[in-house]
Write an enzyme that holds these catalytic residues in place. Structure first.
Site, PDB file in Angstrom:
ATOM      1  N   ASP A   1       0.858  -1.192   0.000  1.00 49.41           N
ATOM      2  CA  ASP A   1       0.000   0.000   0.000  1.00 49.41           C
ATOM      3  C   ASP A   1       0.889   1.236   0.000  1.00 49.41           C
ATOM      4  OD1 ASP A   1      -3.278   0.222   0.905  1.00 49.41           O
ATOM      5  OD2 ASP A   1      -2.102   2.076   0.949  1.00 49.41           O
TER       6      ASP A   1
ATOM      7  N   ILE B   1     -19.763  -1.302  -2.409  1.00 51.26           N
ATOM      8  CA  ILE B   1     -19.419  -2.003  -1.170  1.00 51.26           C
ATOM      9  C   ILE B   1     -19.056  -0.951  -0.122  1.00 51.26           C
ATOM     10  CG2 ILE B   1     -17.993  -3.835  -0.173  1.00 51.26           C
ATOM     11  CD1 ILE B   1     -19.369  -4.796  -2.751  1.00 51.26           C
TER      12      ILE B   1
ATOM     13  N   TYR C   1     -12.867   6.600 -14.210  1.00 52.64           N
ATOM     14  CA  TYR C   1     -12.949   5.335 -13.448  1.00 52.64           C
ATOM     15  C   TYR C   1     -13.454   4.198 -14.333  1.00 52.64           C
ATOM     16  CZ  TYR C   1     -14.143   2.249  -9.508  1.00 52.64           C
ATOM     17  OH  TYR C   1     -14.240   1.192  -8.622  1.00 52.64           O
TER      18      TYR C   1
ATOM     19  N   ASN D   1      -5.480  -5.016  -6.419  1.00 49.26           N
ATOM     20  CA  ASN D   1      -6.721  -4.450  -5.885  1.00 49.26           C
ATOM     21  C   ASN D   1      -6.707  -2.929  -5.751  1.00 49.26           C
ATOM     22  OD1 ASN D   1      -9.140  -4.321  -3.862  1.00 49.26           O
ATOM     23  ND2 ASN D   1      -7.384  -3.586  -2.673  1.00 49.26           N
TER      24      ASN D   1
ATOM     25  N   LYS E   1     -11.710   0.649 -15.500  1.00 53.55           N
ATOM     26  CA  LYS E   1     -12.264  -0.647 -15.094  1.00 53.55           C
ATOM     27  C   LYS E   1     -12.663  -1.474 -16.324  1.00 53.55           C
ATOM     28  CE  LYS E   1     -11.676  -0.059 -10.690  1.00 53.55           C
ATOM     29  NZ  LYS E   1     -10.705  -0.871  -9.938  1.00 53.55           N
TER      30      LYS E   1
ATOM     31  N   THR F   1     -16.997   0.696   1.898  1.00 53.56           N
ATOM     32  CA  THR F   1     -15.581   0.939   2.222  1.00 53.56           C
ATOM     33  C   THR F   1     -15.358   2.458   2.193  1.00 53.56           C
ATOM     34  OG1 THR F   1     -14.698   1.100  -0.014  1.00 53.56           O
ATOM     35  CG2 THR F   1     -14.970  -1.128   0.867  1.00 53.56           C
TER      36      THR F   1
HETATM   37  N1  LIG Z   1     -15.888  -0.007  -2.609  1.00 50.79           N
HETATM   38  C1  LIG Z   1     -16.564  -0.226  -3.731  1.00 50.79           C
HETATM   39  O1  LIG Z   1     -17.775   0.027  -3.797  1.00 50.79           O
HETATM   40  C2  LIG Z   1     -15.870  -0.807  -4.938  1.00 50.79           C
HETATM   41  C3  LIG Z   1     -16.680  -1.306  -5.968  1.00 50.79           C
HETATM   42  C4  LIG Z   1     -16.073  -1.845  -7.099  1.00 50.79           C
HETATM   43  C5  LIG Z   1     -14.709  -1.896  -7.195  1.00 50.79           C
HETATM   44  N2  LIG Z   1     -13.949  -1.401  -6.181  1.00 50.79           N
HETATM   45  C6  LIG Z   1     -12.491  -1.452  -6.355  1.00 50.79           C
HETATM   46  O2  LIG Z   1     -11.912  -2.173  -5.288  1.00 50.79           O
HETATM   47  C7  LIG Z   1     -10.594  -1.672  -5.061  1.00 50.79           C
HETATM   48  C8  LIG Z   1     -10.430  -1.330  -3.591  1.00 50.79           C
HETATM   49  O3  LIG Z   1     -11.375  -0.346  -3.254  1.00 50.79           O
HETATM   50  P1  LIG Z   1     -11.797  -0.010  -1.762  1.00 50.79           P
HETATM   51  O4  LIG Z   1     -13.248   0.291  -1.787  1.00 50.79           O
HETATM   52  O5  LIG Z   1     -11.277  -1.034  -0.834  1.00 50.79           O
HETATM   53  O6  LIG Z   1     -11.025   1.379  -1.572  1.00 50.79           O
HETATM   54  P2  LIG Z   1     -10.281   2.033  -0.310  1.00 50.79           P
HETATM   55  O7  LIG Z   1     -10.168   3.461  -0.645  1.00 50.79           O
HETATM   56  O8  LIG Z   1     -10.959   1.616   0.954  1.00 50.79           O
HETATM   57  O9  LIG Z   1      -8.832   1.341  -0.329  1.00 50.79           O
HETATM   58  C9  LIG Z   1      -7.926   1.544  -1.374  1.00 50.79           C
HETATM   59  C10 LIG Z   1      -6.518   1.340  -0.858  1.00 50.79           C
HETATM   60  O10 LIG Z   1      -5.628   1.542  -1.966  1.00 50.79           O
HETATM   61  C11 LIG Z   1      -4.535   2.314  -1.518  1.00 50.79           C
HETATM   62  N3  LIG Z   1      -3.941   3.041  -2.653  1.00 50.79           N
HETATM   63  C12 LIG Z   1      -4.439   4.137  -3.297  1.00 50.79           C
HETATM   64  N4  LIG Z   1      -3.588   4.535  -4.240  1.00 50.79           N
HETATM   65  C13 LIG Z   1      -2.510   3.701  -4.181  1.00 50.79           C
HETATM   66  C14 LIG Z   1      -1.283   3.612  -4.905  1.00 50.79           C
HETATM   67  N5  LIG Z   1      -0.971   4.490  -5.863  1.00 50.79           N
HETATM   68  N6  LIG Z   1      -0.431   2.625  -4.591  1.00 50.79           N
HETATM   69  C15 LIG Z   1      -0.730   1.725  -3.606  1.00 50.79           C
HETATM   70  N7  LIG Z   1      -1.861   1.776  -2.889  1.00 50.79           N
HETATM   71  C16 LIG Z   1      -2.748   2.740  -3.180  1.00 50.79           C
HETATM   72  C17 LIG Z   1      -5.092   3.242  -0.464  1.00 50.79           C
HETATM   73  O11 LIG Z   1      -4.078   3.745   0.395  1.00 50.79           O
HETATM   74  C18 LIG Z   1      -6.098   2.329   0.245  1.00 50.79           C
HETATM   75  O12 LIG Z   1      -5.493   1.634   1.318  1.00 50.79           O
HETATM   76  C19 LIG Z   1     -10.417  -0.479  -6.005  1.00 50.79           C
HETATM   77  O13 LIG Z   1      -9.732  -0.898  -7.160  1.00 50.79           O
HETATM   78  C20 LIG Z   1     -11.839  -0.094  -6.332  1.00 50.79           C
HETATM   79  O14 LIG Z   1     -11.943   0.558  -7.564  1.00 50.79           O
HETATM   80  C21 LIG Z   1     -14.489  -0.866  -5.053  1.00 50.79           C
END
Ligand SMILES: NC(=O)c1ccc[n+]([C@@H]2O[C@H](COP(=O)([O-])OP(=O)(O)OC[C@H]3O[C@@H](n4cnc5c(N)ncnc54)[C@H](O)[C@@H]3O)[C@@H](O)[C@H]2O)c1
Length: 248
Positions: free
Chosen positions: A37, A188, A155, A89, A159, A190
Site C-alpha cells: 500500500d 461495497i 474510473y 486491488n 475498469k 468501504t
Molecule cells: N468499494 C466499492 O464500492 C468498490 C466497488 C467496485 C470496485 N472497487 C475497487 O476495489 C478496489 C479497492 O477499493 P476499496 O473500496 O477497498 O477502496 P479504499 O479506498 O478503501 O482502499 C484503497 C486502498 O488503496 C490504496 N492506494 C491508493 N492509491 C494507491 C497507490 N498508488 N499505490 C498503492 N496503494 C494505493 C489506499 O491507500 C487504500 O489503502 C479499487 O480498485 C476499487 O476501484 C471498489
C-alpha cells in the site's frame, strides 16, 4: 490443512476496504500475505496481524510505479521464497463527468487503476515463470467494467480496461497453469464510497436488487474462492459480486 497453507499472496491496496478484508481472510486461511500500500499506516495493520499469529509483511508500494512493483515482488520472494497469488486491488476514483475532468486527474486514475494492473500482473507472471509454477492473478474491476454511471468518465474507462486486459492475459498464459480473473463488485461499504452523499447512496441502494450495499467480507470470500483450486477451470472472466446490479 487450511485452504491457503504454504501459499504466498500479494494484496495491493491492503491498507483499507476490500484489500484489508481480503488480506485478513487469506491470512486466516493459512497464506503468508504481503500487504502492499502507499499508506504507511498499513505497517500497523501488518504488525497487528502478526501479533494475532498471522504471517505478513508490509511493503510500501506505489502501484503506479514500475520500480516499486519490481521491488514488491523481489521482497515477497526474499521473505517468503515464492509468489502464488497476486490480487491487484489498489484503486481510486475521481468522480467527474468527462467535461469536468482535468487531464491530470484522468492520468492519475489511469495510472493507479490500470497501469498498476498491467505492472502487477506482468511482474507476478514473470515470477510464476521463474518458479516454474502456476499462479493466480485476480484483478480489481468493478460493475463499471460492465456498465457506466454519470460521473465516472475516468474510473469506468480504467475498469473497462481491466476487464479486457484480464481476458487478454488469460488468452496468453492459461495454457501454462496461470489463471487470470477479474472481479466486478457493486457498491461495497468501504472508505472509497464515503465521499458520496446520502442521497447518492440511497439511489445506489435502489440499483442493487438485493436491496443493500455489499460488505467487504462478501468480496473477500469471493476472491478466496477464485484464488483457490475450487476455481481451477475458471480463467478470463470478470465476475460480478453486485447484488444483482448488472442483472437488471
Ligand atoms: N468499494 C466499492 O464500492 C468498490 C466497488 C467496485 C470496485 N472497487 C475497487 O476495489 C478496489 C479497492 O477499493 P476499496 O473500496 O477497498 O477502496 P479504499 O479506498 O478503501 O482502499 C484503497 C486502498 O488503496 C490504496 N492506494 C491508493 N492509491 C494507491 C497507490 N498508488 N499505490 C498503492 N496503494 C494505493 C489506499 O491507500 C487504500 O489503502 C479499487 O480498485 C476499487 O476501484 C471498489
Amino acid at each position: 490443512m487450511k485452504r491457503f497453507e504454504n501459499k504466498v499472496a500479494i494484496v495491493t491496496g491492503a491498507g483499507s476496504g476490500l484489500g484489508e478484508a481480503t488480506a485478513l481472510e487469506f491470512a486466516k486461511e493459512g497464506a503468508s500475505v504481503v500487504l502492499a500500500d502507499i499508506s504507511d499506516q498499513t505497517a500497523e495493520l501488518s504488525e497487528k496481524m502478526n501479533a494475532d499469529g498471522y504471517s505478513t509483511i508490509f511493503v510500501k508500494t506505489n502501484v503506479a510505479d514500475e520500480g516499486d512493483i519490481a521491488k514488491l515482488v523481489e521482497q515477497t520472494v526474499a521473505k517468503f521464497g515464492k509468489l502464488d497469488i497476486m490480487f491487484a486491488n489498489a484503486g481510486i476514483n475521481i468522480e467527474r463527468t468527462l467535461e469536468n475532468l482535468e487531464t491530470d486527474d484522468w492520468q492519475k486514475v489511469i495510472d493507479v487503476n490500470l497501469k498498476s494492473v498491467y505492472l502487477s500482473d506482468r511482474y507476478a507472471i514473470k515470477q510464476f515463470r521463474k518458479q516454474g509454477t502456476g499462479g493466480v492473478i485476480i484483478n480489481s474491476g468493478s460493475i463499471h467494467s460492465l456498465v457506466a454511471r454519470e460521473g465516472l468518465a475516468a474510473y469506468a474507462a480504467t475498469k473497462g480496461g481491466v476487464k479486457l486486459l484480464t481476458q487478454q492475459i488469460a488468452a496468453e498464459v492459461s495454457r501454462d497453469g496461470i489463471r487470470a480473473v477479474a472481479i466486478a463488485p457493486g457498491y461495497i461499504k468501504t472508505p472509497l464510497i464515503n465521499t458520496l452523499s446520502q442521497e447518492v447512496i440511497d439511489n445506489l441502494v435502489n440499483l442493487h436488487p438485493i436491496g443493500r450495499l455489499g460488505e467487504p467480507i462478501e468480496v473477500a470470500r469471493t476472491v478466496l474462492f477464485l484464488a483457490s483450486d475450487d476455481a481451477s477451470f475458471i480463467t478470463g472472466i470478470t465476475l460480478p459480486i453486485d447484488g444483482g446490479y448488472t442483472a437488471v
